[in-house]
Design a protein around this motif. Structure first.
Motif, mmCIF file in Angstrom:
data_model
loop_
_atom_site.group_PDB
_atom_site.id
_atom_site.type_symbol
_atom_site.label_atom_id
_atom_site.label_comp_id
_atom_site.label_asym_id
_atom_site.label_seq_id
_atom_site.Cartn_x
_atom_site.Cartn_y
_atom_site.Cartn_z
ATOM 1 N N CYS A 127 -46.444 50.220 100.208
ATOM 2 C CA CYS A 127 -47.027 49.168 101.044
ATOM 3 C C CYS A 127 -46.518 47.792 100.619
ATOM 4 C CB CYS A 127 -48.553 49.213 100.966
ATOM 5 S SG CYS A 127 -49.271 50.573 101.924
ATOM 6 N N CYS B 237 -50.269 50.257 97.273
ATOM 7 C CA CYS B 237 -49.275 51.091 96.588
ATOM 8 C C CYS B 237 -47.897 50.436 96.696
ATOM 9 C CB CYS B 237 -49.256 52.498 97.168
ATOM 10 S SG CYS B 237 -48.382 52.627 98.743
ATOM 11 N N CYS C 136 -54.298 49.293 101.334
ATOM 12 C CA CYS C 136 -53.637 50.039 100.278
ATOM 13 C C CYS C 136 -52.654 49.081 99.600
ATOM 14 C CB CYS C 136 -52.920 51.238 100.880
ATOM 15 S SG CYS C 136 -51.940 52.211 99.713
HETATM 16 ZN ZN ZN Z 1 -49.822 52.324 100.491
#
Ligand code: ZN
Length: 517
Positions: A260, A257, A255
């Motif tokens: 993260c 995002c 991920c």
């Molecule tokens: Zn994430």
């Protein structure tokens, strides 16, 4: 260690503390739920079962089966046919693997309503809104079975028959049916939101903690099992899966995002370099899939890419350690409400095929926040699934070899040498010996600290011309697991797709093992 008394084991301070000691919990919104969770749980733990099964024989079962067959009759059938003494009752999913009737197109089994159904999915137990104050996902009650509640309507009857009930849930979401899902979704390397959640998204954590708190506080469950059936960005990009995944348009490595990227930065990992690395890896996969050969050889080209972008490995590790933190969050959330609950994890089937996923999923690392593990050495559907997995990784990482050589190499990795050839595999399946090998490996890995309950595959869907389950398969796999030292098994995936004649194979194995261990 004698696991047979585990259901009556006194709550251990060590068990309780080992969950709370996990750093992830310090950050979780779950604790904001605890005061009312504890207040609402008063006395519920008194209902903990006093049953003392000689072996733990669980079966995964969805609410539809209880509605179709009647709760009492269904429980009687499970006890009489399979010596089942524990229910893994599906409380939450939007998928067809753990809920509903037989999967459409598969032959209907020898019990239940003889019609296929459609699944909306969601929560198959009552949702108590006060537990979801910190979760953006609130409206999850599955509508298809009316007010039927797989916990409240089943647990008292199961207890009366001496059976335990575990709340089983999985990461199978339907964003279209879950308002606000975009707030908890993972983000891939190209910035697209996915159909599952980010482990590091605080709202996704709050959502899972809300459900676990709700179930633990409001029902006399004996335990919880979670299925996180996914793997990290590296394994996904190279296609280390038993699903048909090629050709595919682009990687869904994740991920990436903001949560993260920030968390990784604090851990000294450069998320932008990782993203660059995964884009390069995605392009490499597309090139080799289109048949473009490097003069240096396929594998050398791949390894050069890894040397150039070591962040590819760092991001894979970041992913699976984040998954481990989610396990710890669920564990600590459940234990804080009821320390007697047994909390454990289904470990998906690819663990017995892929050395990449097997390396990620380190059973020993899971021990501090696990009461049991259910690895899945499914040997029947394992035939066609392993054949597909070999095709996948041959088409990417191992193109320099023949598919047969790739299979032999994997047999060597897992100690399966002598199992069927690639041509035979889809129809022959793997032998029960492989069930014993994985069971023993798991027991050795955890050094006996927690019980290992291998999943036994019974009628898990395969092609109609591929390996199908027979009663002798179930008997042999169950015997192999018990003889390898397992204190129990989990009959999988769901009762609604299993033939009773096949479930009976488990009972036969248990009887044989009792007289001739
Ligand atoms: Zn994430």
């Amino acid at each position: 260690m004698n696991y047979s008394d585990q259901s009556t084991e006194k709550p251990s301070r060590r068990d309780f503390l080992k969950g709370l000691a996990t750093p992830a919990l310090a950050l979780t919104p779950a604790f904001s739920l605890l005061p009312h969770a504890l207040a609402d749980s008063g006395g519920k733990s008194e209902g903990q079962t006093s049953v003392k099964p000689s072996r733990f024989v669980a079966i995964q079962i969805g609410a539809r089966s209880f509605v179709d067959e009647g709760v009492d009759q269904c429980l009687d059938t499970l006890q009489e046919t399979g010596s089942v003494n524990a229910l893994m009752a599906t409380v939450f999913t939007y998928g067809t693997g753990l809920a509903g009737r037989q999967v459409s197109g598969e032959p209907l089994p020898d019990h239940g309503v003889k019609e296929y159904d459609r699944i909306h999915g969601g929560s198959f137990t009552r949702v108590h809104p006060e537990f979801y104050a910190d979760s953006p996902i609130k409206d999850i009650r599955a509508p298809e079975l009316g007010d039927f509640d797989i916990l409240a309507d089943v647990i008292p009857k199961a207890k009366a028959k001496g059976m335990q009930t575990y709340a089983l849930f999985e990461e199978n979401y339907n964003p279209r049916l879950m308002p606000n899902f975009e707030k908890i979704a993972e983000v891939d390397l190209y910035g697209r939101k996915g159909a599952t959640t980010c482990f590091n998204n605080p709202y996704a954590r709050a959502f899972l903690a809300s459900m676990v708190s709700d179930w633990a506080a409001n029902n006399a469950i004996d335990g919880i099992m979670w299925e996180s059936e996914r793997q990290g960005p590296l394994n996904n990009t190279i296609g280390a899966s038993f699903n048909k995944i090629f050709p595919r348009r682009s990687s869904t490595a994740n991920c990436f995002c903001d949560y993260c990227i920030r968390k990784a930065h604090d851990a000294g990992i450069d998320g932008n370099r990782a993203r660059e690395g995964y884009i390069a890896l995605d392009h490499w996969v597309n090139r080799v899939q289109s048949g473009t050969n490097s003069p240096d050889g396929n594998f050398v080209g791949l390894w050069r890419l890894f040397l150039e972008f070591p962040e590819i490995f760092a991001w894979e590790r970041f992913w699976y350690t984040s998954q481990e933190e989610m396990y710890a969050l669920i564990y600590g959330t459940a234990k804080a409400i009821n320390p007697r609950l047994k909390v454990g994890w289904h470990i998906m089937h690819v663990v017995t095929m892929s050395p990449f996923y097997s390396a990620d999923t380190n059973y020993a690392r899971l021990v501090p926040f696990s009461d049991f593990l259910k690895p899945c050495p499914y040997n029947n559907c394992g035939g066609p699934r392993l054949a597909q997995y070999i095709q996948n990784v041959h088409s990417t990482v191992f193109r320099d070899m023949s598919p047969e050589q790739v299979l032999d190499m994997h047999y060597a990795f897992f100690g399966y040498t002598g199992e069927p050839t690639l041509k035979e595999l889809p129809t022959a399946g793997l032998s029960a010996r492989t069930v014993g090998i994985e069971t023993k490996r798991a027991i050795d890995d955890v050094k006996g600290a927690i019980p290992i309950y291998p999943g036994i595959d019974i009628d898990v869907p395969t092609g109609l011309d591929e390996k199908r389950t027979r009663p002798s398969d179930v008997r042999e796999a169950t015997l192999a697991a018990l003889k390898a030292g397992a204190p129990g098994v989990v009959l999988s995936r769901k009762y609604a797709e299993m033939k009773l004649t096949n479930i009976a194979g488990a009972k036969q194995a248990l009887q044989e093992f009792t007289t001739n261990p």
